[in-house]
Design a protein around this motif. Structure first.
Motif, short mmCIF file in Angstrom:
data_model
loop_
_atom_site.label_atom_id
_atom_site.label_comp_id
_atom_site.label_asym_id
_atom_site.label_seq_id
_atom_site.Cartn_x
_atom_site.Cartn_y
_atom_site.Cartn_z
N HIS A 192 0.83 -1.21 0.00
CA HIS A 192 0.00 0.00 0.00
C HIS A 192 0.86 1.26 0.00
N TYR A 193 1.94 1.23 0.77
CA TYR A 193 2.84 2.38 0.85
C TYR A 193 3.49 2.67 -0.51
N LEU A 194 4.00 1.63 -1.16
CA LEU A 194 4.67 1.82 -2.44
C LEU A 194 3.69 2.22 -3.54
N LEU A 195 2.51 1.60 -3.56
CA LEU A 195 1.52 1.93 -4.58
C LEU A 195 1.07 3.38 -4.45
N ALA A 196 0.84 3.82 -3.22
CA ALA A 196 0.47 5.22 -3.01
C ALA A 196 1.57 6.15 -3.49
N GLY A 197 2.82 5.79 -3.22
CA GLY A 197 3.94 6.60 -3.67
C GLY A 197 4.05 6.65 -5.18
N LYS A 199 1.61 6.30 -7.38
CA LYS A 199 0.52 7.11 -7.93
C LYS A 199 0.80 8.60 -7.72
N SER A 200 1.24 8.95 -6.54
CA SER A 200 1.53 10.34 -6.25
C SER A 200 2.64 10.87 -7.16
N GLU A 201 3.67 10.07 -7.34
CA GLU A 201 4.79 10.45 -8.20
C GLU A 201 4.34 10.61 -9.65
N ILE A 217 -3.87 5.17 -13.93
CA ILE A 217 -3.12 5.32 -12.67
C ILE A 217 -4.06 5.28 -11.50
N ALA A 218 -5.13 6.05 -11.56
CA ALA A 218 -6.06 6.14 -10.44
C ALA A 218 -6.75 4.82 -10.16
N SER A 219 -7.02 4.03 -11.20
CA SER A 219 -7.79 2.80 -11.01
C SER A 219 -6.95 1.60 -10.61
N ALA A 220 -5.62 1.71 -10.71
CA ALA A 220 -4.75 0.57 -10.37
C ALA A 220 -4.87 0.22 -8.89
N GLU A 225 -1.04 -3.98 -11.48
CA GLU A 225 -2.00 -3.27 -12.32
C GLU A 225 -1.44 -1.91 -12.75
N PHE A 226 -0.72 -1.23 -11.88
CA PHE A 226 -0.08 0.04 -12.23
C PHE A 226 0.89 -0.18 -13.40
#
Length: 323
Positions: A192-197, A199-201, A217-220, A225-226
């Motif tokens: 969760h931490y890496l995926l949030a990072g 997407k933000s990046e 990006i938003a739906s991954a 999936e990203f």
């Protein structure tokens, strides 16, 4: 320098186990940034520019330039990157910390982004370095995803003659296996931490994105999936599986023809040990290993020194090979 010549890694209390080794870097205060430092902007062929920070030792010692590359969602200011830079500079090495295309510190000057095997950006950045910086050669050091990038670069055979060798630390040599591992239930918080990072990046102001890319990006819901919905099509790969297969450093190791060192912990919670166990390391004549049973992911907080074991090993190996 033989692998058995490296110091033995032993965990330092209270950082027992792979997870405490891994998260220590974010639990404690960040290390002090080096004083001074110069900003470089390295031009890419398409007009993007990569930000880099150069730090020189107080007394020049005639050593090659170390180009240090961060990992996934990282920058020159990542804790592990700052610690490595501090240790190498204190030992007389000039260090250039390269921020990959689209990472936080390169985003203001780049519309595009990096991926795990985008070695053409590394090659372009090296070509932009002033002659006075590289006249004694360059040693590459990559952390995590940066390690994959460095080893792929070394194994492609088209690198510039100025590159003397490379060190890769906590490297996801097989991107598909690492993707599966990070999504394991035991790694839920990391994932969760890496995926949030990610997407933000990817969505940071200045990124050149279509509405379809923003939606992808938003739906991954996972890193896979990203990579499948955004990264792979962005760079012309069929899907995530194709992206992973064509950019995993494990497929390039036999092409490495200059000295390289792979540093890894077999209990790394993000990278399956089976990947490292499945490689015939002795058959790779130019690649050495410093593999510890413990240390986590970019942790290596060991007994006997406040300096990370991987940084001690990196500095010792560089000194042995290139001074």
């Amino acid at each position: 320098m033989r692998s058995d010549a490296f110091p033995i890694f032993e965990e330092r209390a209270p950082w027992w186990g792979p997870d405490l080794q891994t998260v220590r870097n974010i639990l404690l205060p960040k290390p002090k940034e080096l004083d001074g430092g110069a900003r470089l902007l390295l031009a890419m062929p398409d007009g993007d520019r990569l930000a880099a920070r150069l730090d020189r030792p107080a007394e020049p010692g005639g050593r090659p330039l170390v180009v240090l590359i961060h990992g996934l969602t990282g920058t020159e200011a990542s804790v592990n990157v700052v610690r490595t830079a501090r240790h190498l500079v204190s030992g007389g090495w000039p260090v250039l910390r390269l921020n990959l295309r689209g990472s936080a510190l390169s985003r203001p000057t780049s519309k595009g982004r990096y991926h795990a095997g985008k070695t053409e950006d590394l090659a372009a950045a090296l070509r932009q370095l002033p002659d006075e910086l590289v006249r004694r050669g360059v040693a590459l050091v990559g952390h995590s995803l940066g390690g994959n990038l460095v080893l792929k670069f070394m194994g492609e055979g088209g690198h510039d003659a100025l590159v003397l060798g490379a060190v890769a630390v906590s490297t996801p040599l097989d991107l598909a296996a690492a993707s599966q591992r990070i999504e394991a239930p035991r790694n839920l918080i990391y994932h969760h931490y890496l995926l949030a990072g990610l997407k933000s990046e990817a969505l940071a102001p200045g990124a050149e994105l279509t509405s379809a890319q923003r939606s992808a990006i938003a739906s991954a819901r996972s890193i896979y999936e990203f990579d499948d919905r955004f990264v792979a099509p962005c760079f012309g790969f069929r899907d995530a599986a194709d992206y992973y297969e064509r950019n995993s450093a494990v497929g390039f190791l036999r092409g490495v023809d200059r000295p390289a060192l792979v540093i890894h912990a077999m209990d790394d919670p993000w990278i399956p040990a089976a990947v490292y166990e499945g490689i015939d390391w002795p058959s790779l004549k130019t690649v050495e290993t410093a593999v510890a049973p413990g240390g986590g992911h970019l942790g290596f907080h060991g007994r006997g020194s406040p300096i990370g074991w991987h940084d001690l090993v990196t500095a010792a190996w560089l000194a042995c090979k290139f001074t």
